[in-house]
Enzyme design. Structure first.
Site, short mmCIF file in Angstrom:
data_model
loop_
_atom_site.label_atom_id
_atom_site.label_comp_id
_atom_site.label_asym_id
_atom_site.label_seq_id
_atom_site.Cartn_x
_atom_site.Cartn_y
_atom_site.Cartn_z
N ASP A 128 0.84 -1.19 0.00
CA ASP A 128 0.00 0.00 0.00
C ASP A 128 0.88 1.25 0.00
O ASP A 128 1.98 1.23 -0.55
CB ASP A 128 -0.97 -0.03 1.20
CG ASP A 128 -0.25 -0.32 2.52
OD1 ASP A 128 0.92 0.10 2.66
OD2 ASP A 128 -0.85 -0.95 3.40
N SER A 129 0.42 2.33 0.63
CA SER A 129 1.17 3.59 0.59
C SER A 129 2.51 3.48 1.31
O SER A 129 3.45 4.22 0.99
CB SER A 129 0.34 4.72 1.21
OG SER A 129 0.02 4.42 2.56
N ILE A 130 2.62 2.59 2.29
CA ILE A 130 3.89 2.44 2.99
C ILE A 130 4.96 1.92 2.03
O ILE A 130 6.14 2.19 2.19
CB ILE A 130 3.73 1.49 4.21
CG1 ILE A 130 2.65 2.03 5.15
CG2 ILE A 130 5.04 1.32 4.95
CD1 ILE A 130 2.36 1.13 6.34
N THR A 131 4.51 1.20 1.02
CA THR A 131 5.42 0.75 -0.04
C THR A 131 5.56 1.80 -1.13
O THR A 131 6.66 2.08 -1.62
CB THR A 131 4.93 -0.58 -0.64
OG1 THR A 131 4.92 -1.59 0.38
CG2 THR A 131 5.81 -1.03 -1.79
N TYR A 182 5.45 4.99 -1.04
CA TYR A 182 6.32 6.09 -0.66
C TYR A 182 7.59 5.61 0.04
O TYR A 182 8.24 6.38 0.76
CB TYR A 182 5.56 7.05 0.24
CG TYR A 182 4.33 7.64 -0.42
CD1 TYR A 182 4.46 8.48 -1.52
CD2 TYR A 182 3.05 7.33 0.04
CE1 TYR A 182 3.34 9.00 -2.15
CE2 TYR A 182 1.93 7.85 -0.58
CZ TYR A 182 2.08 8.68 -1.68
OH TYR A 182 0.96 9.20 -2.31
#
Length: 213
Positions: A77-80, A82
């Protein structure tokens, strides 16, 4: 006097986007550069004084083979998404990973902000790790979707959005979250078996951040 051109190293080839995307075109560009240098070097050696102690007859007959590095695929998700850093941040965990594997592997970031494991199973897997090699891709206009080849390992990092409170659109119950992860692992293994038969590609599950509901 010794011609400077005779000792000049071959110039680096600056490929266009098309040449970098195609190993065949890039190899052709390298070979062309090598052949041009070989011709110039041989020509200059004929005009150099025989008494010179420098050898000017060395030539490059063939271009070196282009080695395609293996890939590290980051799925999440966004943790990946960014993980290479965001505005105001110097670097992220994918940056450190890419640095650790410099000149050994290429990091492919396939993180999608806001996605949960339901979206991963239904939207991401069929397109990033397709099982077919013909016109099975659901991406508009894409008829050549193939599973990634020469994959070193895959990371799966979902759970932050799945852990949204019940009633939120991103919420996924724990039991379905577990099933989705099993489905994701099984799907990736089956897909990579088509491009890397007889090879078991490591799949790393990264736990989501702590959540206090």
């Amino acid at each position: 006097p010794l011609s400077l051109a005779a000792n000049r190293r071959p110039r680096a080839v600056v490929g266009t986007t098309a040449s970098l995307a195609s190993p065949a075109l890039y190899t052709t560009a390298l070979r062309s550069s090598s052949e041009n240098y070989s011709h110039n070097s041989t020509h200059n050696s004929m005009t150099t004084s025989p008494s010179s102690s420098f050898s000017t007859t060395s030539t490059i007959s063939t271009a070196p083979a282009v080695r395609i590095r293996p890939s590290i695929v980051l799925l999440g998700d966004s943790i990946t998404e960014y993980a290479f850093g965001v505005e105001g941040a110097l670097l992220g965990w994918a940056t450190l990973l890419a640095a650790a594997y410099t000149r050994r592997a290429d990091v492919l970031n396939r993180g999608f902000s806001g996605y949960n494991t339901d979206m991963c199973v239904n939207l991401l897997l069929p397109n990033i790790f397709p099982k077919m090699t013909s016109t099975s891709s659901s991406i508009a206009g894409d008829t050549t979707a193939l599973p990634p080849s020469n994959v070193l390992f895959v990371t799966i990092f979902f759970g932050a959005n799945d852990a949204a409170v019940p009633g939120e659109s991103q919420h996924v119950p724990v039991e379905r979250y577990q099933d989705n992860l099993r489905t994701t692992i099984r799907h990736i293994r089956e897909s990579l078996q088509r491009s890397q038969p007889n090879t078991v590609v490591p799949i790393l599950l990264i736990t989501p951040p702590p959540f206090d509901g």
